[in-house]
Design a protein around this motif. Structure first.
Motif, PDB file in Angstrom:
ATOM      1  N   VAL A 145      30.072  38.238  36.456  1.00 21.84           N
ATOM      2  CA  VAL A 145      30.018  39.671  36.182  1.00 21.84           C
ATOM      3  C   VAL A 145      30.071  40.453  37.490  1.00 21.84           C
ATOM      4  O   VAL A 145      30.837  41.416  37.632  1.00 21.84           O
ATOM      5  N   ILE A 146      29.285  40.019  38.478  1.00 22.26           N
ATOM      6  CA  ILE A 146      29.260  40.748  39.753  1.00 22.26           C
ATOM      7  C   ILE A 146      30.630  40.715  40.422  1.00 22.26           C
ATOM      8  O   ILE A 146      31.123  41.731  40.920  1.00 22.26           O
ATOM      9  N   MET A 147      31.283  39.553  40.390  1.00 22.78           N
ATOM     10  CA  MET A 147      32.607  39.454  41.007  1.00 22.78           C
ATOM     11  C   MET A 147      33.591  40.396  40.318  1.00 22.78           C
ATOM     12  O   MET A 147      34.369  41.097  40.976  1.00 22.78           O
ATOM     13  N   LEU A 148      33.583  40.417  38.985  1.00 23.92           N
ATOM     14  CA  LEU A 148      34.548  41.237  38.261  1.00 23.92           C
ATOM     15  C   LEU A 148      34.259  42.724  38.459  1.00 23.92           C
ATOM     16  O   LEU A 148      35.184  43.530  38.609  1.00 23.92           O
ATOM     17  N   VAL A 149      32.972  43.093  38.510  1.00 22.41           N
ATOM     18  CA  VAL A 149      32.632  44.509  38.743  1.00 22.41           C
ATOM     19  C   VAL A 149      33.099  44.935  40.133  1.00 22.41           C
ATOM     20  O   VAL A 149      33.714  45.996  40.310  1.00 22.41           O
ATOM     21  N   MET A 150      32.862  44.085  41.147  1.00 24.81           N
ATOM     22  CA  MET A 150      33.294  44.441  42.507  1.00 24.81           C
ATOM     23  C   MET A 150      34.812  44.568  42.574  1.00 24.81           C
ATOM     24  O   MET A 150      35.357  45.442  43.250  1.00 24.81           O
ATOM     25  N   PHE A 151      35.505  43.704  41.859  1.00 27.43           N
ATOM     26  CA  PHE A 151      36.968  43.731  41.785  1.00 27.43           C
ATOM     27  C   PHE A 151      37.432  45.066  41.180  1.00 27.43           C
ATOM     28  O   PHE A 151      38.294  45.750  41.729  1.00 27.43           O
ATOM     29  N   MET A 152      36.810  45.456  40.063  1.00 28.70           N
ATOM     30  CA  MET A 152      37.182  46.714  39.378  1.00 28.70           C
ATOM     31  C   MET A 152      36.882  47.935  40.271  1.00 28.70           C
ATOM     32  O   MET A 152      37.695  48.845  40.377  1.00 28.70           O
ATOM     33  N   HIS A 153      35.680  47.919  40.869  1.00 25.99           N
ATOM     34  CA  HIS A 153      35.289  49.051  41.722  1.00 25.99           C
ATOM     35  C   HIS A 153      36.302  49.256  42.845  1.00 25.99           C
ATOM     36  O   HIS A 153      36.714  50.368  43.135  1.00 25.99           O
ATOM     37  N   TRP A 154      36.694  48.164  43.463  1.00 29.31           N
ATOM     38  CA  TRP A 154      37.634  48.268  44.588  1.00 29.31           C
ATOM     39  C   TRP A 154      38.969  48.818  44.106  1.00 29.31           C
ATOM     40  O   TRP A 154      39.566  49.673  44.731  1.00 29.31           O
ATOM     41  N   THR A 159      43.468  52.935  44.313  1.00 29.53           N
ATOM     42  CA  THR A 159      44.483  52.878  43.265  1.00 29.53           C
ATOM     43  C   THR A 159      45.850  52.514  43.851  1.00 29.53           C
ATOM     44  O   THR A 159      46.261  53.058  44.881  1.00 29.53           O
ATOM     45  N   GLY A 160      46.516  51.557  43.183  1.00 29.54           N
ATOM     46  CA  GLY A 160      47.874  51.201  43.600  1.00 29.54           C
ATOM     47  C   GLY A 160      47.930  50.221  44.753  1.00 29.54           C
ATOM     48  O   GLY A 160      48.988  49.671  45.044  1.00 29.54           O
ATOM     49  N   ALA A 169      42.048  35.849  43.932  1.00 34.11           N
ATOM     50  CA  ALA A 169      41.811  34.463  43.525  1.00 34.11           C
ATOM     51  C   ALA A 169      40.392  34.292  42.993  1.00 34.11           C
ATOM     52  O   ALA A 169      40.165  33.605  41.992  1.00 34.11           O
ATOM     53  N   THR A 170      39.424  34.949  43.646  1.00 32.81           N
ATOM     54  CA  THR A 170      38.031  34.808  43.228  1.00 32.81           C
ATOM     55  C   THR A 170      37.806  35.455  41.862  1.00 32.81           C
ATOM     56  O   THR A 170      37.088  34.902  41.019  1.00 32.81           O
ATOM     57  N   ALA A 171      38.443  36.618  41.639  1.00 34.16           N
ATOM     58  CA  ALA A 171      38.307  37.267  40.334  1.00 34.16           C
ATOM     59  C   ALA A 171      38.940  36.411  39.241  1.00 34.16           C
ATOM     60  O   ALA A 171      38.392  36.267  38.144  1.00 34.16           O
ATOM     61  N   MET A 172      40.099  35.822  39.550  1.00 31.05           N
ATOM     62  CA  MET A 172      40.745  34.913  38.599  1.00 31.05           C
ATOM     63  C   MET A 172      39.818  33.742  38.263  1.00 31.05           C
ATOM     64  O   MET A 172      39.741  33.293  37.119  1.00 31.05           O
ATOM     65  N   ASN A 173      39.126  33.246  39.300  1.00 31.63           N
ATOM     66  CA  ASN A 173      38.231  32.117  39.081  1.00 31.63           C
ATOM     67  C   ASN A 173      37.059  32.523  38.196  1.00 31.63           C
ATOM     68  O   ASN A 173      36.610  31.751  37.347  1.00 31.63           O
ATOM     69  N   ALA A 174      36.546  33.750  38.381  1.00 35.70           N
ATOM     70  CA  ALA A 174      35.442  34.231  37.543  1.00 35.70           C
ATOM     71  C   ALA A 174      35.903  34.323  36.091  1.00 35.70           C
ATOM     72  O   ALA A 174      35.196  33.892  35.169  1.00 35.70           O
ATOM     73  N   LEU A 175      37.117  34.864  35.893  1.00 39.35           N
ATOM     74  CA  LEU A 175      37.663  34.958  34.535  1.00 39.35           C
ATOM     75  C   LEU A 175      37.830  33.557  33.935  1.00 39.35           C
ATOM     76  O   LEU A 175      37.443  33.300  32.791  1.00 39.35           O
ATOM     77  N   LEU A 176      38.396  32.664  34.749  1.00 37.53           N
ATOM     78  CA  LEU A 176      38.599  31.283  34.304  1.00 37.53           C
ATOM     79  C   LEU A 176      37.286  30.651  33.870  1.00 37.53           C
ATOM     80  O   LEU A 176      37.188  30.015  32.823  1.00 37.53           O
ATOM     81  N   LEU A 503      50.372  41.422  38.645  1.00 35.70           N
ATOM     82  CA  LEU A 503      50.084  40.544  39.788  1.00 35.70           C
ATOM     83  C   LEU A 503      48.847  41.018  40.540  1.00 35.70           C
ATOM     84  O   LEU A 503      48.473  40.463  41.562  1.00 35.70           O
ATOM     85  N   ASN A 504      48.243  42.087  40.025  1.00 40.35           N
ATOM     86  CA  ASN A 504      47.157  42.706  40.759  1.00 40.35           C
ATOM     87  C   ASN A 504      45.925  42.882  39.882  1.00 40.35           C
ATOM     88  O   ASN A 504      44.948  43.471  40.277  1.00 40.35           O
ATOM     89  N   ASP A 505      46.014  42.391  38.652  1.00 44.27           N
ATOM     90  CA  ASP A 505      44.900  42.604  37.734  1.00 44.27           C
ATOM     91  C   ASP A 505      44.746  41.382  36.834  1.00 44.27           C
ATOM     92  O   ASP A 505      45.639  40.537  36.756  1.00 44.27           O
TER      93      ASP A 505
END
Lengths: 541, 207
Positions: A145-154, A159-160, A169-176, A503-505
């Motif tokens: 959760v923390i990884m994904l929130v930090m990813f979203m915040h950034w 934007t863009g 890669a780390t966010a992908m791993n959290a999702l995985l 490729l960015n989300d």
């Protein structure tokens, strides 16, 4: 990474990981000795299987989870240049996971939970074992959760802009991992804990195995992704060159995360509760997931070649010689790739549907996963630790020549351990036996290989102790002067300015995973609720 | 009367999906991929396609498959089950000459403990567990399957070479797992005779 609180968070996770690792290494050495039968006094199935269960839990769940969490916090704060989001929550996750480990350790170490880390119902262990394992997993979800929130915040604040590759890669791993752990979570919450508490009388072992297979394959990619992340974001810079392609790296991580999930049935090829059509479907998916690894191999070697040539290497192979072999990260990636090549060959045999019958549950299988996990993956964990430690403790690495010896000995030890292990499997030796009591001539051929494995284990144990010594010495050395080393990320040859959103989300990929999982696991799980099956009552061991 | 708007909606949805896929494809084409890397990916795809192709052709045209007949059984009452009652275990030959072997796995042996089967003849094995999870492998052959309680593991195999083979449990089933094994004799086709009526074979041949 100048924030002392974040450094403490990362260090705490990494130390738990490596303490679990060193304890499990001693157990591994005991096991290889006990199993060989050369020391009759050691012979004891109850101690052996308690040790195997604990070794598996410590290496596969504790070393990996805590390492990945510590790695993730470091990557997120350094690549995004943001502090950890909600530090109290991060610490709560840490303590939750650690409590889980301690709870599970009590029945494991007292020999009351010798059901192996793969659980194997209808055998049951005390509920506290499963509850401990659950808390460990819930602790890791907090990290996700923390990884994904930090990813979203950034992303919101930039934007863009392309998300830094390391964080993508780390966010992908959290999702995985959220998807991966759901399978075993369902098994533990709805089958194992109720069974061990006596709330239900029977369990369907076929359903339990199917749910565990959901987790069992992608979990190895969860372990592997930090190693691949280091391949892409640290290695090129450490070698003195550039990353070959940033976009292809993202694609590789996407395909890894998406296709490692719907293919778990290659662990069930030999099982009677799933039909062969589903097994074939998962077999094809298993081959698809070889693609990102082949792409990664190309990208890493290409990045190394660029570095070697920039350093003056000439000719077809000259660039290999001119690589900085004394850099711990570069040496590790070379050794890691060598083990990946051989481990990959073995993996293709395992994946090959009907051919799997020759090696299923033989000694070949632990030989394979030690080579590919304890070899390819863990050697990169070492390299990452050596790279992070000076930044985390603000002191120079105690001895880089010792670190090089440690990495070489790990590689040599792993080669000596796993080669005979594979051969034993081809000679028909089952995995998970504590001694050989079969009165058969076949077993005579096994002896020399078991003897070799003891030496491999000894070298590995020495190497593991040296690793812990170097880390501890680095941290405990009196600080001479202000030492400040930053973590540096590799630059791609062509900088990416803008990327298509997919490729960015991770949102699109979350949906794709949901569809693929519904296709590949929907009917195979639902069938258990429609077939006329009779469950099994619980058994001790 | 609701069908018209629904149909329109579906068409709209399909159109959207189509344009999204086209966009996705265009963006995918726009990614910078080096010539060398393109070649490498092509080679990788060919190799993977070759492996998958061999496996699929073998599965569909040569019948090379792992066990996969989903058939349930009540493991708790095998003794009451007609097929797996004690008298029916072991080797049986039906009127057409087809050889079937019924085996029960239980802590810590396979029953019957010794069987004779013919070489170079298709043999159908039907394995069931009477307690926990087991696995069975006859080394140097492809007679390998998991035995999951609640399910019948059926596997058809042909032993090419006569000889004495061990039958090993290869899945952890408890602290006595090491001791779980039995024997099988593969006998040259011409020397093998079908058992007249399969008697209860409880006699131990193990050490």
């Amino acid at each position: 990474m100048n924030d002392a609180a974040t450094r403490k968070l990362a260090l705490s996770h990494l130390w738990v990981a490596f303490i679990a690792f060193i304890v499990a290494c001693f157990m591994g050495q005991y096991q290889v000795l006990e199993r060989s039968g050369f020391i009759p006094a050691l012979d004891s199935p109850s101690v052996y299987f308690a040790s195997v269960s604990t070794h598996g839990v410590l290496m596969a769940f504790v070393l990996t989870f805590f390492f990945i969490m510590g790695f993730g916090y470091t990557i997120a704060t350094t690549s995004l240049k943001q502090p950890v989001w909600n530090k109290p929550l991060a610490w709560a996750g840490f303590w939750l996971a650690l409590t889980g480990v301690v709870l599970a350790a009590i029945p494991l170490l007292t020999g009351k939970a010798s059901v192996l880390y793969t659980f194997y119902p209808p055998m049951v262990a005390p509920a506290v074992f499963y509850i401990g394992a659950t808390l460990l997993v819930v602790g890791s979800w907090v990290w996700c959760v923390i990884m994904l929130v930090m990813f979203m915040h950034w992303k919101k604040a930039n934007t863009g802009q392309p998300v830094p590759l390391a964080m993508f890669a780390t966010a992908m791993n959290a999702l995985l991992w959220l998807w991966t752990s759901a399978g075993v979570a369902l098994e533990v919450l709805f089958q194992l804990i109720p069974l061990s508490l006596g709330w239900i009388d029977t369990v369907d072992a076929g359903l339990a195995r199917t749910l565990f297979a959901w987790t069992l394959h992608p979990i190895v990619y969860f372990w592997l992704i930090p190693a691949y992340t280091a391949f892409y974001v640290f290695v090129p810079k450490q070698a003195g060159g550039f990353l070959f392609s940033d976009e292809m790296a993202r694609l590789a991580f996407i395909v890894l995360a998406v296709f490692s999930l719907p293919i778990g049935f290659h662990h069930l090829y030999m099982d009677p509760e799933q039909a062969k059509g589903w097994k074939l479907l998962h077999a094809i998916g298993t081959f698809v997931v070889a693609l990102p690894t082949l792409v990664t191999g190309f990208a890493v070697i290409a990045s190394l070649e660029i570095a070697g040539r920039l350093r003056g290497g000439k000719g077809l192979f000259g660039w290999i010689i001119s690589l900085p072999w004394t850099n711990t990260m570069v040496l590790s990636v070379i050794l890691s790739l060598l083990m990946l090549i051989f481990g990959g060959f073995g993996g293709i045999v395992n994946a090959s549907y009907a051919m799997n019958a020759m090696i299923h549950n033989t000694a070949w299988v632990p030989g394979h996963f030690h080579l590919i996990f304890a070899g390819t993956t863990v050697i990169m964990y070492f390299a990452i630790a050596y790279y992070f430690w000076p930044t985390l403790v603000k002191k120079p690495l105690f001895s880089s020549s010792m670190a090089l010896v440690q990495l070489w000995t790990w590689f040599i030890g792993m080669s000596i351990l796993t080669t005979p292990w594979h051969v034993l499997g081809l000679l028909g030796q089952p995995r998970r036996i504590s001694s050989v009591v079969y009165n058969n001539l076949l077993t005579l051929a096994w002896k020399p290989y078991e003897f070799m494995m003891i030496f491999g284990g000894l070298i590995l144990l020495g190497s593991a102790c040296l690793f812990i010594y170097i880390l501890a010495k680095t941290q405990l050395n009196p600080a001479a002067e202000a030492f400040d080393q930053q973590i540096e990320f590799a630059e791609p040859i062509y900088a990416v300015e803008s990327l298509p959103e997919w490729l960015n989300d991770i949102k699109l990929w979350n949906k794709v995973i949901a569809v693929l999982m519904a296709i590949s696991f929907g009917y195979p799980i639902l069938q258990f609720f429609f077939m006329d099956s009779s469950g099994s009552s619980p058994w001790g061991f | 009367m609701q069908t018209e708007p629904l149909k329109q909606k579906c068409e709209q949805l399909l159109q959207n999906l189509n344009s999204q896929l086209c966009d996705f494809y265009a963006q995918l084409r726009a990614i910078h991929i080096d010539q060398l890397e393109r070649k490498w990916i092509t080679i990788s795809l060919i190799v993977i396609g070759l492996f998958v192709g061999i496996i699929v052709i073998d599965a569909f045209f040569h019948g090379v498959n792992p066990p996969g007949k989903v058939e349930t059984v009540d493991s708790a009452s095998l003794h009451l089950n007609k097929e797996f009652a004690e008298d029916n275990l072991g080797v049986q030959v039906d009127a057409k000459g087809h050889v079937t072997v019924r085996m029960v796995a239980g802590r810590y042996s396979f029953f019957p403990k010794h069987i004779d089967v013919p070489a170079e003849t298709p043999v159908t094995f039907r394995w069931v567990s009477m307690d926990v999870l087991h696995g069975v492998h006859i080394p140097m052959t492809n007679m390998s399957t998991m035995i999951v309680p609640g399910y019948v593991a059926e596997i058809i195999t042909t032993f090419p070479k006569p000889g004495e083979y061990p039958v090993l449990c290869n899945e952890y089933c408890g602290l006595g797992h090491n001791h779980m094994w039995s024997n099988i004799s593969v006998i040259a086709k011409e020397n093998w005779t079908a058992p007249v009526k399969s008697p209860a074979k409880g006699v131990s041949n193990n050490e």
